[in-house]
Design an enzyme around this catalytic site. Structure first.
Site, mmCIF file in Angstrom:
data_model
loop_
_atom_site.group_PDB
_atom_site.id
_atom_site.type_symbol
_atom_site.label_atom_id
_atom_site.label_comp_id
_atom_site.label_asym_id
_atom_site.label_seq_id
_atom_site.Cartn_x
_atom_site.Cartn_y
_atom_site.Cartn_z
ATOM 1 N N CYS A 63 0.836 -1.231 0.023
ATOM 2 C CA CYS A 63 -0.053 -0.148 0.051
ATOM 3 C C CYS A 63 0.757 1.342 -0.195
ATOM 4 O O CYS A 63 1.671 1.510 -0.945
ATOM 5 C CB CYS A 63 -0.911 0.009 1.184
ATOM 6 S SG CYS A 63 -2.489 0.796 0.686
ATOM 7 N N HIS A 100 -3.349 -4.956 1.559
ATOM 8 C CA HIS A 100 -2.717 -5.441 2.986
ATOM 9 C C HIS A 100 -2.906 -6.690 3.388
ATOM 10 O O HIS A 100 -3.843 -7.114 4.129
ATOM 11 C CB HIS A 100 -3.681 -4.372 4.121
ATOM 12 C CG HIS A 100 -3.395 -2.840 3.893
ATOM 13 N ND1 HIS A 100 -2.499 -2.383 4.826
ATOM 14 C CD2 HIS A 100 -3.939 -1.935 3.038
ATOM 15 C CE1 HIS A 100 -2.561 -1.091 4.498
ATOM 16 N NE2 HIS A 100 -3.357 -0.713 3.741
ATOM 17 N N GLU A 144 -1.232 -8.267 5.738
ATOM 18 C CA GLU A 144 -1.004 -8.240 7.095
ATOM 19 C C GLU A 144 -2.272 -8.026 7.848
ATOM 20 O O GLU A 144 -2.366 -8.295 9.237
ATOM 21 C CB GLU A 144 0.145 -7.146 7.705
ATOM 22 C CG GLU A 144 -0.431 -5.662 7.731
ATOM 23 C CD GLU A 144 -0.603 -5.036 6.405
ATOM 24 O OE1 GLU A 144 -0.428 -5.615 5.307
ATOM 25 O OE2 GLU A 144 -0.830 -3.726 6.504
#
Ligand code: GLN
Length: 191
Positions: A78, A169, A171
């Site tokens: 990102c 994302h 994560e």
């Protein structure tokens, strides 16, 4: 293997959790001397303008740029993708400027600021959950850049030599596939 996570701003904690889960040693990067200790670095999502400014203030911008140019594997997610780009669309800002891509910030408009998508990434067999938050996309790529994924005609994952960049994302999901993909790049580079 030791992975650095740029920890000036943004979602660095979440990346560490994933690396912990995978049993990989990682450290938060806040100063340039730490760059000597690591085999690869993750640039998290957050706010690229703030992150770029802080990188300058912490004297990390030039040393990190040099490391990446000399082959250190980097994974930009990102905002991290925005930091890597040589060009931003309709914007003269350049942060690290190492990856031959033109990136459009907040590319999905404010209304569509956050969304999820089940998508495919080249080289990964199963479909994975892609989480987008005020995400950028890649508008154009240079010759050396491999496109790894697109969502509705927009490029959202790219690779160029030692650099991996994605607009979403990983994560923020339970899925560790993309991190493992990056760790594989780091492993190969060490050999
Ligand atoms: N919109 C942010 C930027 O321009 C990126 C958003 C994110 O990292 N989730 O930096």
């Amino acid at each position: 293997m030791k992975i650095g996570i740029l920890a000036l701003q943004g979602a660095f904690l979440e990346h560490k959790k994933i690396l912990d889960k995978l049993g990989v040693t990682s450290i938060y990067i806040k100063e340039k001397s730490q760059l000597e200790e690591i085999d690869g670095i993750i640039l998290p999502g957050g706010e690229s303008t703030a992150m770029g400014k802080l990188m300058k203030e912490f004297d990390l911008l030039e040393p990190l740029k040099e490391k990446i140019k000399n082959g250190m594997p980097v994974f930009g997610t990102c905002s991290g993708l925005i930091l890597l780009a040589k060009k931003l669309v309709n914007d003269d800002t350049v942060h690290l400027g190492v990856m031959d891509i033109a990136v459009k910030r907040n590319g999905y408009g404010r209304q569509l600021g956050s969304f999820k998508y089940l998508g495919s990434i080249k080289g990964i067999e199963k479909k994975i959950e892609l989480v987008f938050i005020r995400a950028p996309y890649v508008e154009t790529v240079g010759e050396e850049v491999e496109i790894l994924g697109e969502v509705e005609g927009k490029i959202i994952a790219v690779k160029e030599k030692n650099m991996l960049g994605i607009s979403f994302h990983p994560e923020l999901t339970e899925d560790t596939t993309l991190h493992r993909y990056f760790l594989n790049m780091v492993e190969k580079n060490k050999k």
